[in-house]
Design a protein around this motif. Structure first.
Motif, PDB file in Angstrom:
ATOM      1  N   SER B  67      15.467 -20.973  16.893  1.00 33.63           N
ATOM      2  CA  SER B  67      15.243 -19.850  15.983  1.00 33.63           C
ATOM      3  C   SER B  67      16.241 -18.708  16.199  1.00 33.63           C
ATOM      4  N   VAL B  70      18.337 -17.477  13.239  1.00 33.29           N
ATOM      5  CA  VAL B  70      17.947 -16.574  12.146  1.00 33.29           C
ATOM      6  C   VAL B  70      18.500 -15.165  12.326  1.00 33.29           C
ATOM      7  N   PHE B 208      11.395 -21.148  12.531  1.00 26.75           N
ATOM      8  CA  PHE B 208      11.978 -19.929  11.979  1.00 26.75           C
ATOM      9  C   PHE B 208      10.908 -18.905  11.624  1.00 26.75           C
ATOM     10  N   SER B 209       9.629 -19.267  11.750  1.00 30.27           N
ATOM     11  CA  SER B 209       8.621 -18.216  11.658  1.00 30.27           C
ATOM     12  C   SER B 209       8.121 -17.809  13.042  1.00 30.27           C
ATOM     13  N   CYS B 245       9.508 -18.154   5.764  1.00 32.79           N
ATOM     14  CA  CYS B 245       9.417 -19.423   6.486  1.00 32.79           C
ATOM     15  C   CYS B 245       7.978 -19.857   6.667  1.00 32.79           C
TER      16      CYS B 245
END
Lengths: 256, 385
Positions: B67, B70, B208-209, B245
């Motif tokens: 992640s 991002v 990605f969240s 996401c």
């Protein structure tokens, strides 16, 4: 030229990287080479397989052949069923052939014990996923295990669609009543399974379960030889294999 | 070591925090020593559930590792100035998460002293070989990037030009680590629950969240402690990424639900039924699954309303909910659900033992310690300016 500590560390890091890179490249090229030889050596003279006649397996004394295997291969008798080590054992019919079960066969077949073991698949998922080659497929079709190379990642156990592989959660030796010195014992942290009695085949003998089984309910032989007994049986009687839809092509055939 | 002396200066709170982490690492090491001596019998693992807490944590932390992209991608590819102060935070978080993931793999081995056999006898057939390759590459890339950028900052010079392509390379590399991890699970004919091409995309969006959610929490903690202000603009943008996401993640899960329940293939359906409704009287994971669903819905509600999302207090809550919800789902149930029922129809139970939790806590603490030390170094260098 003066080399500082920083330079030295950087250089050693780079050399390590280069070494690893070379190894990886070699591994990939080896893979390409391996598939080429597999095609060239397709004229195999021996491909071991087994037929189990379930009509004959119903009789008494079937546990004799399981016990013979356990004794010959130093298989620990672990009391906790969740941590058992099994090479050949019995499973209820509906769990072995889940898609062969109908509402109408349930009465007769449900719960009937079916002998199961490693299928020595022609395209074994366990061999494909093993990161070290600790499990591999021999030319004669036997899926083997190297208990000294296995790192115990258990990926093969996860990949096997037949639940045929067992992991040693602890040291197995205390659970072996009498150690057979001719066969190695295993250590904790490795995976094991049926080896089709490769050690006996090398001496020209039949697998120990086949020998110990009453009524000839198991037939072991060379699938590559059209005149072998196993081929005669498979050619004349209808047989099924476990989960054929997965494409693993098991070499254990069941006559229902 | 690299500007390590900067991590040795700190107030009382800092040292208490370090002390707690070291104590946890010590306990974890003791528990691992016990596991290494006696065997994996000290865990809750069994013939039917051979992978458990360790591997599920591995999967989850690879996600956190990936992640980092991002913040790196918008900053370096799209020149989002708002992420100027968070990029390094993201990179460090990503690198430490991957190290944590690798530690989890290590402790799950039955014969850990032989782990180098993966390199000694490389088998590219196996995804574990590729996983080890991409993971070590990713740690290396991020280590080089972090050290170079921090070094340049420390010396007050612009970073060398060659670092830009290295950073660019780290972007697709981040995607690759989570894709290969998904492939470990999604390529197995024996496990219908994982046998879905959406596994890798689903892994990526859930990463990605959960990743930026954790980053937001860390940024807001540092802000609250008055140590470092990364800027509310960055938080706002990260929150938007978390929102999108998370929505895509829920969408992907619903797509799986549709395919499985409309096609009605029993072997695929059973795993979902086990997770959400229980199977053969085994309801072990049912409460966890519904809790995960409820938390993710609550988080979505907080995130989707712009007024709530921009309120830092509510946003913190939303991020905590996102993180817990995804931890329950991806960090536990997704893995265990693949094993139940087993290929032989066994509806097994799996409960991690205290020993297992202690080992895991030791590894989490190792990750937290690495992040603390590296953030400390990063912040003291930033303060110098």
């Amino acid at each position: 030229m003066k080399i500082t500590r920083k330079d030295f560390l950087r250089l050693s890091g780079l050399s390590l990287l280069a070494l690893a890179g070379g190894k990886a490249v070699r591994a990939v090229t080896d893979l390409a080479g391996a598939s080429a030889t597999a095609v060239a050596g397709s004229a195999k003279t021996v491909r071991w397989g087994m037929v189990i006649d379930l009509g004959k397996w119903r009789g008494q004394g079937t546990d004799k052949c399981i016990k013979a295997c356990d004794a010959a291969h130093n298989i620990p008798q672990i009391p906790d069923p969740a941590r058992e080590v099994k090479w050949i054992w019995e499973q209820p019919f509906e769990t072995v052939f889940p898609s062969e079960q109908t509402d109408y066969t349930r009465q007769t077949y449900a719960g009937r014990p079916i002998p199961v073991m490693c299928n020595h698949c022609a395209d074994p998922a366990c061999v494909r996923v093993c990161p070290t080659g600790a499990t591999w497929k021999r030319e004669d079709g036997i899926v083997m295990m190297d208990w000294h190379r296995c790192i115990g990642c258990k990926y093969c156990v996860v990949a096997c669609p037949y639940g045929a592989r067992s992991f040693n959660f602890s040291d197995p030796v205390p659970y072996i009543a009498q150690v057979t010195p001719e066969f190695p014992t295993r250590s904790k942290g490795v995976v094991e399974k049926c080896n089709f009695c490769a050690e006996r085949l090398a001496q020209g003998k039949q697998p120990v379960c086949v020998e110990a089984c009453p009524d000839k309910s198991m037939i072991f032989g060379n699938l590559a030889d059209p005149n072998s007994e196993i081929r005669q049986v498979l050619g004349s009687r209808f047989s099924i294999r476990r989960k054929p839809e997965l494409g693993t092509q098991p070499n254990i055939f069941y006559i229902v | 070591m690299f500007m390590f002396e900067k991590a040795l200066v700190g107030g009382r709170k800092y040292w208490i925090w370090i002390g707690i982490l070291l104590a946890l690492i010590f306990l974890g090491s003791l528990a691992y020593l016990r596991q290494a001596t006696v065997g994996l019998v000290v865990t809750g693992l069994s013939h039917d559930v051979v992978w458990g807490l360790y591997i599920s944590q591995f999967v989850f932390f690879i996600g956190l590792g990936a992640s980092a992209v991002v913040v790196v991608l918008p900053y370096y590819l799209h020149d989002w100035k708002a992420f100027g102060k968070t990029t390094m935070m993201g990179e460090i978080l990503g690198m430490c998460s991957v190290i944590v993931a690798m530690l989890f793999i290590f402790v799950s081995m039955g014969q850990p002293q032989r782990v180098l056999n993966v390199l000694l006898y490389p088998h590219p057939n196996s995804l574990i070989f590729w996983d080890l390759t991409v993971l070590s590459g990713y740690v290396l890339l991020n280590a080089v990037i972090t050290v170079t950028l921090l070094g340049a900052k420390h010396e007050g010079v612009p970073p060398p030009k060659w670092i830009k392509p290295v950073i660019m390379l780290s972007i697709p590399w981040a995607i690759s680590i989570h894709t290969v991890t998904a492939f470990i699970l999604s390529g197995l004919a024996a496990r219908p629950f994982w046998l879905t091409p959406i596994m890798a995309p689903r892994f990526l969006v859930s990463a990605f969240s959960s990743g930026p959610a954790l980053l937001i929490i860390l940024i807001l903690i540092l802000r609250r402690l008055k140590v470092f202000d990364a800027g509310l603009e960055a938080v706002k943008k990260l929150a938007l990424i978390v929102t999108y996401c998370m929505v895509i993640n829920v969408f992907f899960v619903l797509m799986e639900v549709f395919t499985i329940f409309y096609s009605q293939i029993p072997s695929h359906k059973e795993h979902f039924e086990y997770l959400f409704f229980g199977l053969d009287g085994n309801y072990q994971l049912v409460p966890l699954m519904w809790l995960s669903v409820l938390l993710s819905l609550a988080a979505l509600a907080l995130l989707l309303v712009p007024r709530w999302r921009t309120d830092t207090r509510l946003l913190t809550w939303a991020c905590v909910l996102v993180f817990i919800s995804l931890w329950l789902d991806k960090g536990f149930a997704l893995l265990i659900g693949g094993f139940v029922p087993s290929p032989l129809g066994v509806v097994a139970r799996y409960t991690p033992t205290l020993n297992e939790w202690t080992v895991a806590a030791g590894i989490w603490a190792t990750g937290a310690l690495m992040i603390t030390v590296l953030y400390k170094i990063m912040l003291s260098i930033q303060e110098e300016q």
